[in-house]
Motif scaffolding. Structure first.
Motif, PDB file in Angstrom:
ATOM      1  N   MET A   1      12.541 -27.813   9.208  1.00 42.66           N
ATOM      2  CA  MET A   1      10.958 -29.313   9.498  1.00 42.66           C
ATOM      3  C   MET A   1       9.621 -28.672   8.896  1.00 42.66           C
ATOM      4  O   MET A   1       9.480 -27.578   8.106  1.00 42.66           O
ATOM      5  N   ALA A   2       9.385 -29.399   9.187  1.00 39.26           N
ATOM      6  CA  ALA A   2       8.275 -29.822   8.209  1.00 39.26           C
ATOM      7  C   ALA A   2       6.197 -29.403   8.887  1.00 39.26           C
ATOM      8  O   ALA A   2       6.655 -29.811  10.453  1.00 39.26           O
ATOM      9  N   THR A   3       5.087 -28.780   9.194  1.00 39.37           N
ATOM     10  CA  THR A   3       3.974 -28.117   9.285  1.00 39.37           C
ATOM     11  C   THR A   3       2.502 -28.216   8.220  1.00 39.37           C
ATOM     12  O   THR A   3       3.608 -28.107   6.903  1.00 39.37           O
ATOM     13  N   VAL A   4       1.819 -28.034   8.898  1.00 39.69           N
ATOM     14  CA  VAL A   4       0.869 -28.331   8.157  1.00 39.69           C
ATOM     15  C   VAL A   4       0.413 -26.226   8.567  1.00 39.69           C
ATOM     16  O   VAL A   4      -0.045 -26.177   9.507  1.00 39.69           O
ATOM     17  N   SER A   5      -0.301 -25.495   7.228  1.00 45.64           N
ATOM     18  CA  SER A   5      -0.584 -24.749   8.229  1.00 45.64           C
ATOM     19  C   SER A   5      -2.342 -24.945   8.569  1.00 45.64           C
ATOM     20  O   SER A   5      -3.171 -25.656   8.442  1.00 45.64           O
ATOM     21  N   SER A   6      -2.126 -23.808   9.371  1.00 51.53           N
ATOM     22  CA  SER A   6      -3.030 -23.665  10.621  1.00 51.53           C
ATOM     23  C   SER A   6      -4.062 -23.241  11.539  1.00 51.53           C
ATOM     24  O   SER A   6      -2.208 -22.093  12.069  1.00 51.53           O
ATOM     25  N   SER A   7      -4.587 -23.265  12.242  1.00 56.10           N
ATOM     26  CA  SER A   7      -4.800 -22.091  13.525  1.00 56.10           C
ATOM     27  C   SER A   7      -4.054 -22.025  14.616  1.00 56.10           C
ATOM     28  O   SER A   7      -3.759 -21.371  15.258  1.00 56.10           O
ATOM     29  N   THR A   8      -3.153 -23.453  14.615  1.00 57.54           N
ATOM     30  CA  THR A   8      -2.418 -23.418  16.008  1.00 57.54           C
ATOM     31  C   THR A   8      -1.035 -23.516  15.672  1.00 57.54           C
ATOM     32  O   THR A   8       0.361 -23.501  16.655  1.00 57.54           O
ATOM     33  N   SER A   9      -1.012 -24.184  14.784  1.00 58.04           N
ATOM     34  CA  SER A   9       0.435 -24.895  13.959  1.00 58.04           C
ATOM     35  C   SER A   9       1.370 -23.132  13.510  1.00 58.04           C
ATOM     36  O   SER A   9       2.686 -23.323  14.083  1.00 58.04           O
ATOM     37  N   TYR A  10       0.361 -22.929  12.241  1.00 61.08           N
ATOM     38  CA  TYR A  10       2.143 -22.365  11.447  1.00 61.08           C
ATOM     39  C   TYR A  10       0.523 -21.651  10.693  1.00 61.08           C
ATOM     40  O   TYR A  10       0.440 -21.827   9.747  1.00 61.08           O
ATOM     41  N   PHE A  11       0.780 -20.406  10.212  1.00 61.51           N
ATOM     42  CA  PHE A  11       0.454 -19.382   9.744  1.00 61.51           C
ATOM     43  C   PHE A  11       0.871 -18.444   9.400  1.00 61.51           C
ATOM     44  O   PHE A  11       1.663 -17.549   9.754  1.00 61.51           O
ATOM     45  N   ILE A  12       0.047 -16.952   8.055  1.00 61.78           N
ATOM     46  CA  ILE A  12       0.609 -16.607   7.943  1.00 61.78           C
ATOM     47  C   ILE A  12      -0.300 -14.531   7.939  1.00 61.78           C
ATOM     48  O   ILE A  12      -1.192 -14.496   7.141  1.00 61.78           O
ATOM     49  N   TYR A  13      -0.049 -13.741   8.242  1.00 58.17           N
ATOM     50  CA  TYR A  13      -0.877 -12.931   8.616  1.00 58.17           C
ATOM     51  C   TYR A  13      -0.290 -11.709   9.034  1.00 58.17           C
ATOM     52  O   TYR A  13       0.538 -11.499   9.125  1.00 58.17           O
ATOM     53  N   LYS A  14      -0.858 -10.796   7.626  1.00 61.95           N
ATOM     54  CA  LYS A  14      -0.006  -9.449   7.754  1.00 61.95           C
ATOM     55  C   LYS A  14       1.441  -9.751   7.522  1.00 61.95           C
ATOM     56  O   LYS A  14       2.254  -8.523   7.421  1.00 61.95           O
ATOM     57  N   ASP A  15       1.556 -10.749   6.275  1.00 63.72           N
ATOM     58  CA  ASP A  15       2.923 -11.005   5.493  1.00 63.72           C
ATOM     59  C   ASP A  15       3.679 -11.911   6.944  1.00 63.72           C
ATOM     60  O   ASP A  15       5.119 -11.930   6.333  1.00 63.72           O
ATOM     61  N   GLU A  16       3.217 -12.123   7.869  1.00 64.81           N
ATOM     62  CA  GLU A  16       4.610 -12.676   9.183  1.00 64.81           C
ATOM     63  C   GLU A  16       3.708 -13.569   9.472  1.00 64.81           C
ATOM     64  O   GLU A  16       2.614 -14.327   9.461  1.00 64.81           O
TER      65      GLU A  16
END
Length: 427
Positions: A1-16
């Motif tokens: 599955m492909a995505t872009v990093s963004s506030s809605t699709s996918y991001f890393i927060y506290k290594d999660e």
């Protein structure tokens, strides 16, 4: 599955790994009994290159369902209708109810943006009279302008509906009910030759929309307050009036455990962190999944030998927090000034050390001091919500809503300074 990093699709927060679309994709993979691999692309063009070359099977960053795109791809999965909305404060008596009410009002948008184009067309549609304020500062974004509405710097701006929905979970004094543009249908994408997968995803999406897990994901990202804790797993913390010289009922635990584990900072720092993570509620659970007194993420707890349930134990939570803070402090051996080093340590505790390392590299690249927090690295922590910065080759951890991290560091330090003089004579 492909995505872009963004506030809605996918991001890393506290290594999660987090993100609305990402969590829906996890739910899909679990339902289908398939392992999931996520590939993060730098931009939308790269998403389709990966899909065309069969490097990925499914694009989960929603794309507009257009006639031209349907000639080349199959659209499937959850359908979202997203347009542009007016962002304003929900001050009684001052809110506009329709676009015609904007005549004679100042609307602030970014130059060379789809919002500027829409504002220009809208002003013509209503017969003129909307006072357009166009800002050309490339360091600012639609999210920044929403923040300016919140703090009364401006009165109105335009934003994408999903971004505005998320902003509303951070800021409770904004209204996003007025549409200023037609909504677009957005869906996931597969190749034309992968019709079987598209049918499976559609079948899953139809059933999942009525599923409790699906609804919880929606609530987590678009309804739960991000600046407050939502206690999902434990009783509300009763009000406890502490006697003079006490911060909380956990003071003794903070003191004993900090000495036992050679924390390196006064125990009052742990108290300050606990206040901002949980308001001293050991049963708290935040929108991000952070749990317990010290706001520990489940994956972090696992690394330090604590289960999700054990993180609700105050002593376990404090112990894991001490281990994390010591590890984060060790990430910055080249920062000699201890006050500066504490800023970086707290920032890493809030956002994860990867994002702070990215911001330090960005600071160095742009001629700022990577060893100084205020007006240097903190600037690039805040800018990590902008694609031009989080997609920079020196960045490895993608999108971050860094404004919250900068605020967290400032707030914890302010509270720590207030707590520091409090020294209970019993320990």
């Amino acid at each position: 599955m492909a995505t872009v990093s963004s506030s809605t699709s996918y991001f890393i927060y506290k290594d999660e790994q987090l993100g609305y679309e990402y969590e829906l994709a996890k739910l899909l993979a679990k339902t289908l009994g398939k392992a999931m691999k996520v590939v993060v692309a730098p931009n939308t063009a790269a998403l389709f290159q990966m899909l065309d070359s069969a490097l990925v099977d499914l694009v989960i960053t929603p794309q507009a369902v257009t006639v031209s795109a349907q000639k080349h791809y199959l659209f499937c999965g959850p359908e979202e209708i997203s347009g542009q909305v007016l962002v304003q404060r929900n001050d009684k008596g001052l809110q506009v109810k329709s676009v015609t009410d904007l005549i004679g009002k100042k609307v602030t948008v970014m130059a060379r943006s789809r919002f500027a184009d829409r504002l220009q067309h809208l002003s013509k549609e209503v017969g003129g009279g909307i006072d357009s304020v166009i800002i050309s500062d490339e360091a600012l974004s639609a999210e920044d302008l929403i923040g300016k509405v919140v703090d009364h710097s401006i009165d109105y701006t335009f934003a994408d509906e999903q971004i505005a929905r998320i902003a509303r979970t951070y800021y409770h004094n904004i209204d996003i009910s007025v549409n200023v543009g037609f909504g677009q249908r957005l869906r996931w994408v597969v190749r034309k030759d992968n019709e079987c997968l598209a049918k499976w995803v559609d079948k899953w999406a139809e059933a999942a929309s009525h599923n409790l897990a699906y609804k919880k994901i929606w609530r987590r990202y678009f309804e739960m307050g991000k600046d407050e804790l939502d206690d999902l797993t434990g009783p509300q913390r009763p009000r406890i009036d502490m006697p003079p010289g006490r911060i909380s009922k956990y003071d003794l635990a903070f003191s004993i455990l900090s000495k036992h584990h050679n924390f390196g900072y006064p125990w009052q720092l742990l108290a300050a962190i606990a206040y901002h993570e949980s308001r001293f509620n050991h049963g708290a659970s935040a929108w991000s999944g952070a749990r317990g007194l010290m706001g520990i993420m489940p994956r972090t707890g696992q690394r330090h030998g604590a289960t999700v349930d054990q993180l609700m134990d105050p002593e376990v939570s404090i112990r894991v927090a001490i281990f994390c803070l010591k590890a984060f402090r060790a990430e910055f051996p080249d920062i000699a000034d201890e006050e500066e080093r504490l800023c970086f340590t707290l920032a890493a505790y809030n956002a994860g050390p990867g994002h702070i390392a990215d911001a330090r590299r960005l600071a160095a690249k742009h001629g700022k001091n990577p060893n100084v927090w205020e007006n240097n690295v903190e600037t690039y922590v805040k800018l990590k919500k902008e694609p031009q910065y989080y997609n920079d080759p020196v960045c490895k951890h993608g999108y971050l809503r860094g404004t919250e991290t900068v605020r967290y560091v400032r707030n914890v330090l302010d509270t720590y300074k207030k707590y520091l003089p409090i020294k209970n004579k019993n320990f």
